[in-house]
Design a protein around this motif. Structure first.
Motif, PDB file in Angstrom:
ATOM      1  N   GLY A 151      -1.232   2.231  -5.970  1.00  8.06           N
ATOM      2  CA  GLY A 151      -1.613   0.850  -5.642  1.00  8.06           C
ATOM      3  C   GLY A 151      -1.150  -0.124  -6.706  1.00  8.06           C
ATOM      4  N   GLY A 153      -0.425  -3.199  -7.127  1.00  7.38           N
ATOM      5  CA  GLY A 153      -0.549  -4.595  -6.703  1.00  7.38           C
ATOM      6  C   GLY A 153      -0.893  -5.456  -7.908  1.00  7.38           C
ATOM      7  N   GLY A 156      -2.948  -3.220 -10.289  1.00  7.67           N
ATOM      8  CA  GLY A 156      -2.098  -2.096 -10.678  1.00  7.67           C
ATOM      9  C   GLY A 156      -1.044  -2.510 -11.694  1.00  7.67           C
ATOM     10  N   ARG A 176       5.462   0.349   0.082  1.00  4.26           N
ATOM     11  CA  ARG A 176       6.821  -0.177  -0.152  1.00  4.26           C
ATOM     12  C   ARG A 176       7.059  -0.330  -1.650  1.00  4.26           C
ATOM     13  NH1 ARG A 176       4.723  -2.500   4.263  1.00  4.26           N
ATOM     14  NH2 ARG A 176       3.324  -3.698   2.945  1.00  4.26           N
ATOM     15  N   GLY A 205      -9.571   0.139  -0.105  1.00  5.21           N
ATOM     16  CA  GLY A 205     -10.185   1.024   0.876  1.00  5.21           C
ATOM     17  C   GLY A 205      -9.628   0.738   2.260  1.00  5.21           C
ATOM     18  N   ALA A 208      -6.163   3.266   6.175  1.00  4.39           N
ATOM     19  CA  ALA A 208      -4.851   3.739   5.731  1.00  4.39           C
ATOM     20  C   ALA A 208      -4.920   4.566   4.446  1.00  4.39           C
ATOM     21  CB  ALA A 208      -3.904   2.561   5.547  1.00  4.39           C
ATOM     22  N   THR A 209      -5.961   4.371   3.645  1.00  7.07           N
ATOM     23  CA  THR A 209      -6.067   5.095   2.368  1.00  7.07           C
ATOM     24  C   THR A 209      -7.225   6.093   2.370  1.00  7.07           C
ATOM     25  OG1 THR A 209      -7.448   3.333   1.458  1.00  7.07           O
ATOM     26  CG2 THR A 209      -5.076   3.212   0.986  1.00  7.07           C
ATOM     27  N   GLY A 231     -10.349   1.900  -7.778  1.00 16.52           N
ATOM     28  CA  GLY A 231     -10.070   1.226  -6.502  1.00 16.52           C
ATOM     29  C   GLY A 231     -11.278   1.269  -5.578  1.00 16.52           C
ATOM     30  N   VAL A 257     -15.866   4.088  -8.997  1.00 13.44           N
ATOM     31  CA  VAL A 257     -16.189   3.865  -7.582  1.00 13.44           C
ATOM     32  C   VAL A 257     -16.423   5.206  -6.887  1.00 13.44           C
ATOM     33  CG1 VAL A 257     -15.019   1.631  -7.342  1.00 13.44           C
ATOM     34  CG2 VAL A 257     -13.695   3.743  -7.137  1.00 13.44           C
TER      35      VAL A 257
END
Ligand code: NDP
Length: 322
Positions: A151, A153, A156, A176, A205, A208-209, A231, A257
């Motif tokens: 991740g 982003g 990250g 991507r 969350g 997809a993950t 995350g 988490v």
């Protein structure tokens, strides 16, 4: 004051946000986001929600005048944003203002996990330095590690910058590749886990993950492996992680988490090689205040100018119909 605009706050929100909402709008509170707690008057008047809790499709549908949900937090997997979007309801989150804080926490958790600093402090406080001597040398070290980020982003990348400053190589997995970064990209999480010994997850969350960090990924990390999660707990197969910690499939884990907060499994608490934090990634007064302000600023921008400051992807196309 837009006193005629009713904002509903289900559950808890920082006092800073409540005070500012009350200054600007008509504030209504209920204990939790449960349709059974909605009065007819609320159903006829609520135009906005500010919340840090689950807002599902049924709750959205119970409020026909609803126009915006301002989520307290950058992760908004607790809000059915796709459903909100299909009903023309804006959803906002709180990106950027918490990025550096959460990255700081991630590095702190990594060091605490690898160098056992909380346990070393407990040793001192229990008087064992005096009675038993030095705290045992840690089996693990950051030296020589290679770090994979699941991740890459906003947060990250802030973590990656810090890891680089620690002198460790960084690689990552997203759906991507990120343009303009030199870190090695892995098209699958398994490939990333196979290439590194330290995996930091800061992925959102959602479906997809869900349980993406599974037994196979943990095994690929290897017996010297360290897994850190800041995350979402839902991204991990928690029983598989507990098993991997028990069996020595990986060396240690640092977790902020969990799958079912605040219920942390006893089996995880029993793992000596796990460093556990109660979801404190962004939890400083400074950052929580900035998040509270962004929640209210989104409501104000939406109801005064018809634009949200930080819409989520699912509703970024919406403009206020007023
Ligand atoms: P961003 O949206 O900026 O980053 C998310 C990253 O995850 C992107 O790089 C995205 O890349 C990647 N990603 C998303 N879905 C997938 C997928 N299915 N597979 C692989 N990669 C994926 O979010 P932030 O960095 O601002 O925040 C990240 C998350 O951190 C939040 O959603 C929240 O859950 C968590 N968080 C936790 C906190 C705490 O207190 N512990 C505090 C704040 C945030 P791509 O789209 O290319 O796949």
């Amino acid at each position: 004051k837009r006193a005629q605009t009713t904002i509903l706050v289900p559950g808890k929100l920082p006092s800073r946000a409540l005070e500012r909402i009350e200054e600007q709008f008509h504030l209504v509170r209920i204990d939790r986001a449960d349709t059974a707690l909605l009065t007819d008057e609320m159903k006829q008047s609520v135009e906005g929600i500010a919340a840090a809790t689950v807002i599902d499709a049924a709750f959205i549908d119970a409020l026909p005048k609803l126009r915006i949900i301002a989520n307290f937090g950058v992760g908004y997997d607790s809000v059915d944003a796709a459903h909100a979007g299909s009903r023309g309801v804006m959803v906002t989150n709180t990106p950027d203002v918490l990025t550096e804080e959460v990255a700081d926490t991630a590095l702190g958790l990594l060091i605490n996990t690898v160098r056992e600093l909380p346990k070393a402090e407990a040793w001192l406080r229990a008087g064992r330095w005096r009675s038993d001597g030095a705290y045992p040398l840690t089996r693990a070290t950051l030296r020589g590690r290679s770090v994979g980020i699941f991740g890459l982003g906003r947060i990250g990348r802030a973590i990656a910058r810090r890891v680089e400053a620690f002198g460790l190589p960084v690689s990552y997995h997203n759906r991507r590749p990120v343009e303009g970064v030199d870190y090695e990209y892995h098209p699958t999480l398994l490939s990333l886990a196979s290439a590194v010994d330290t995996l930091i997850s800061v992925a959102p969350g959602g479906a997809a993950t869900h349980k993406a960090v599974n037994a196979e990924v943990l095994a690929a990390l290897g017996p010297n492996g360290v897994f850190v999660n800041v995350g979402r707990g839902s991204t991990v197969d928690e029983p598989a992680l507990i098993e991997a910690l028990r069996a020595g499939t990986i060396l240690a884990a640092g977790l902020d988490v969990f799958a079912d907060e605040p219920n942390v499994p006893e089996a995880l608490i029993a793992c000596e090689n796990a460093c556990l934090l109660p979801h404190v990634g962004s939890a400083s007064l400074h950052t929580r205040q900035a998040m509270a302000d962004l929640v209210v600023d989104n409501l104000v921008a939406w109801f005064t100018r018809g634009r949200a400051l930080t819409p989520v992807a699912e509703t970024a196309h919406l403009v206020a119909g007023r």
